[in-house]
Scaffold this motif. Structure first.
Motif, PDB file in Angstrom:
ATOM      1  N   GLY A 114       0.617  -1.185  -0.105  1.00 41.94           N
ATOM      2  CA  GLY A 114      -0.194   0.013  -0.073  1.00 41.94           C
ATOM      3  C   GLY A 114       1.026   1.244  -0.120  1.00 41.94           C
ATOM      4  N   ILE A 115       0.153   2.383   0.130  1.00 43.27           N
ATOM      5  CA  ILE A 115       0.709   3.686   0.509  1.00 43.27           C
ATOM      6  C   ILE A 115       0.913   3.916   1.848  1.00 43.27           C
ATOM      7  CG2 ILE A 115       0.329   4.440  -1.899  1.00 43.27           C
ATOM      8  CD1 ILE A 115      -1.709   6.359  -0.421  1.00 43.27           C
ATOM      9  N   CYS A 116       2.327   4.460   2.473  1.00 38.24           N
ATOM     10  CA  CYS A 116       2.371   4.804   3.785  1.00 38.24           C
ATOM     11  C   CYS A 116       2.680   6.147   4.047  1.00 38.24           C
ATOM     12  CB  CYS A 116       3.309   4.030   4.555  1.00 38.24           C
ATOM     13  SG  CYS A 116       5.034   4.745   4.083  1.00 38.24           S
ATOM     14  N   MET A 117       2.249   6.752   5.325  1.00 40.35           N
ATOM     15  CA  MET A 117       2.770   8.035   5.713  1.00 40.35           C
ATOM     16  C   MET A 117       3.420   7.952   7.199  1.00 40.35           C
ATOM     17  SD  MET A 117      -1.042   9.699   5.841  1.00 40.35           S
ATOM     18  CE  MET A 117      -2.057   9.177   7.299  1.00 40.35           C
ATOM     19  N   GLU A 118       3.849   8.715   7.552  1.00 38.59           N
ATOM     20  CA  GLU A 118       4.533   8.777   8.767  1.00 38.59           C
ATOM     21  C   GLU A 118       3.986  10.141   9.399  1.00 38.59           C
ATOM     22  OE1 GLU A 118       8.228   7.130   9.787  1.00 38.59           O
ATOM     23  OE2 GLU A 118       8.111   5.881   8.017  1.00 38.59           O
ATOM     24  N   GLU A 119       3.579   9.902  10.587  1.00 38.13           N
ATOM     25  CA  GLU A 119       3.072  11.045  11.408  1.00 38.13           C
ATOM     26  C   GLU A 119       3.016  11.179  12.870  1.00 38.13           C
ATOM     27  OE1 GLU A 119      -1.717  10.771  11.565  1.00 38.13           O
ATOM     28  OE2 GLU A 119      -1.053  12.167   9.997  1.00 38.13           O
ATOM     29  N   LYS A 120       3.968  12.073  13.573  1.00 38.70           N
ATOM     30  CA  LYS A 120       4.133  11.765  14.841  1.00 38.70           C
ATOM     31  C   LYS A 120       4.947  10.696  15.260  1.00 38.70           C
ATOM     32  CE  LYS A 120      -0.266  14.471  15.787  1.00 38.70           C
ATOM     33  NZ  LYS A 120      -1.424  14.588  16.075  1.00 38.70           N
ATOM     34  N   GLY A 121       5.840  10.265  14.326  1.00 34.78           N
ATOM     35  CA  GLY A 121       6.745   9.029  14.687  1.00 34.78           C
ATOM     36  C   GLY A 121       5.758   7.691  14.398  1.00 34.78           C
ATOM     37  N   GLU A 122       4.621   7.771  14.136  1.00 37.34           N
ATOM     38  CA  GLU A 122       3.947   6.462  13.774  1.00 37.34           C
ATOM     39  C   GLU A 122       3.755   6.208  12.487  1.00 37.34           C
ATOM     40  OE1 GLU A 122      -0.515   4.829  15.015  1.00 37.34           O
ATOM     41  OE2 GLU A 122      -0.349   6.779  14.654  1.00 37.34           O
ATOM     42  N   THR A 123       3.976   4.994  11.831  1.00 35.00           N
ATOM     43  CA  THR A 123       3.819   4.698  10.515  1.00 35.00           C
ATOM     44  C   THR A 123       2.294   4.130  10.106  1.00 35.00           C
ATOM     45  OG1 THR A 123       6.070   3.952  10.241  1.00 35.00           O
ATOM     46  CG2 THR A 123       4.543   3.304   8.648  1.00 35.00           C
ATOM     47  N   ARG A 124       1.793   4.735   9.291  1.00 35.20           N
ATOM     48  CA  ARG A 124       0.126   4.247   9.051  1.00 35.20           C
ATOM     49  C   ARG A 124       0.440   4.004   7.411  1.00 35.20           C
ATOM     50  NH1 ARG A 124      -4.322   7.926  11.194  1.00 35.20           N
ATOM     51  NH2 ARG A 124      -5.218   6.051  11.627  1.00 35.20           N
ATOM     52  N   LEU A 125      -0.267   2.838   7.099  1.00 35.05           N
ATOM     53  CA  LEU A 125      -0.420   2.276   5.792  1.00 35.05           C
ATOM     54  C   LEU A 125      -1.926   2.138   5.377  1.00 35.05           C
ATOM     55  CD1 LEU A 125       1.453   0.914   3.601  1.00 35.05           C
ATOM     56  CD2 LEU A 125       0.831  -1.203   4.807  1.00 35.05           C
ATOM     57  N   ILE A 126      -1.953   2.649   4.077  1.00 31.48           N
ATOM     58  CA  ILE A 126      -3.424   2.708   3.586  1.00 31.48           C
ATOM     59  C   ILE A 126      -3.207   1.385   2.578  1.00 31.48           C
ATOM     60  CG2 ILE A 126      -5.072   3.567   1.919  1.00 31.48           C
ATOM     61  CD1 ILE A 126      -4.445   6.157   3.581  1.00 31.48           C
ATOM     62  N   ALA A 127      -3.822   0.201   3.019  1.00 32.86           N
ATOM     63  CA  ALA A 127      -3.583  -0.848   2.295  1.00 32.86           C
ATOM     64  C   ALA A 127      -4.248  -0.966   0.645  1.00 32.86           C
ATOM     65  CB  ALA A 127      -4.089  -2.212   2.987  1.00 32.86           C
ATOM     66  N   ALA A 128      -3.442  -1.668  -0.280  1.00 28.50           N
ATOM     67  CA  ALA A 128      -3.801  -1.659  -1.573  1.00 28.50           C
ATOM     68  C   ALA A 128      -4.048  -3.395  -1.737  1.00 28.50           C
ATOM     69  CB  ALA A 128      -2.972  -1.241  -2.656  1.00 28.50           C
ATOM     70  N   GLN A 129      -3.344  -4.121  -1.325  1.00 27.73           N
ATOM     71  CA  GLN A 129      -3.555  -5.364  -1.190  1.00 27.73           C
ATOM     72  C   GLN A 129      -3.120  -6.188  -0.202  1.00 27.73           C
ATOM     73  OE1 GLN A 129      -1.501  -7.033  -4.768  1.00 27.73           O
ATOM     74  NE2 GLN A 129      -0.686  -8.778  -3.735  1.00 27.73           N
ATOM     75  N   VAL A 130      -3.873  -7.169   0.442  1.00 25.37           N
ATOM     76  CA  VAL A 130      -3.732  -7.914   1.767  1.00 25.37           C
ATOM     77  C   VAL A 130      -3.551  -9.365   1.148  1.00 25.37           C
ATOM     78  CG1 VAL A 130      -4.052  -8.619   4.013  1.00 25.37           C
ATOM     79  CG2 VAL A 130      -4.789  -6.245   3.063  1.00 25.37           C
ATOM     80  N   THR A 131      -2.296 -10.292   1.542  1.00 19.24           N
ATOM     81  CA  THR A 131      -2.115 -11.414   1.212  1.00 19.24           C
ATOM     82  C   THR A 131      -2.025 -12.310   2.538  1.00 19.24           C
ATOM     83  OG1 THR A 131      -0.958 -10.803  -0.793  1.00 19.24           O
ATOM     84  CG2 THR A 131      -0.803 -13.121  -0.108  1.00 19.24           C
ATOM     85  N   VAL A 132      -2.882 -13.402   2.554  1.00 16.50           N
ATOM     86  CA  VAL A 132      -2.877 -14.261   3.617  1.00 16.50           C
ATOM     87  C   VAL A 132      -2.696 -15.565   2.941  1.00 16.50           C
ATOM     88  CG1 VAL A 132      -4.015 -15.242   5.665  1.00 16.50           C
ATOM     89  CG2 VAL A 132      -4.006 -12.867   5.197  1.00 16.50           C
ATOM     90  N   GLY A 133      -1.567 -16.269   2.986  1.00 18.64           N
ATOM     91  CA  GLY A 133      -1.252 -17.508   2.478  1.00 18.64           C
ATOM     92  C   GLY A 133      -1.419 -17.479   1.060  1.00 18.64           C
ATOM     93  N   ASP A 134      -2.484 -18.294   0.354  1.00 19.81           N
ATOM     94  CA  ASP A 134      -2.613 -18.163  -0.848  1.00 19.81           C
ATOM     95  C   ASP A 134      -3.617 -17.103  -1.301  1.00 19.81           C
ATOM     96  OD1 ASP A 134      -0.745 -20.021  -1.332  1.00 19.81           O
ATOM     97  OD2 ASP A 134      -2.147 -21.691  -1.205  1.00 19.81           O
TER      98      ASP A 134
END
Length: 154
Positions: A114-134
């Motif tokens: 996904g795309i990430c942004m960092e604010e106040k020392g915290e990493t946040r990610l807005i997911a584009a694709q999530v993979t769990v196993g297959d």
């Protein structure tokens, strides 16, 4: 004669009721989603500099959150990673994810792009694709537009 009169009045009342209630019932058809009217196209809720990021780790928590006041509740997860520590990942609206037959639970090993942004020392990610196993859950296209938006620009 009296029966015909009562039957006529009953049919007229049913016709009037159908004309009054039909437009209200048809205005909430499928595909309307839960977006408030008037319709506004998607605007990236991540402010600041966004950059692509892929992380791998274990899900530590699944919860709901809202990125902006005018948005409906979205699903999010915390992922424990080796490189970045704990990362908050916003997935998408709850109503969309409930329809995807995709279940995330604490303890599962996942990979998130996904795309990430960092604010106040915290990493946040807005997911584009999530993979769990297959299994792969696609949430956004390469330009960041959500899959739950019906209209796409060429």
């Amino acid at each position: 004669m009296r029966r015909l009169y009562l039957l006529g009045i009953t049919l007229a009342a049913l016709a009037v009721a159908a004309l009054v209630w039909a437009p209200q019932a048809m205005s909430q058809g499928r595909g309307q989603g839960f977006r408030p009217c008037p319709y506004t196209p998607y605007q990236c809720s991540a402010k600041g500099v966004c950059k692509p990021l892929t992380i791998t780790g274990k899900v530590s928590r699944v919860f709901t959150e809202t990125l902006q006041d005018n948005m409906y509740p979205g699903m999010a997860i915390f992922i424990d990673t080796k490189e970045k520590g704990q990362v908050r990942v916003h997935l998408g609206p709850v109503w969309y994810l409930e329809r995807q037959e995709f279940n995330l639970e604490p303890g599962q090993e996942v990979q998130v792009k996904g795309i990430c942004m960092e604010e106040k020392g915290e990493t946040r990610l807005i997911a584009a694709q999530v993979t769990v196993g297959d299994s792969v859950l696609l949430l956004r296209d390469s330009e960041g537009r959500p899959m739950w938006e019906a209209w796409r620009k060429r």
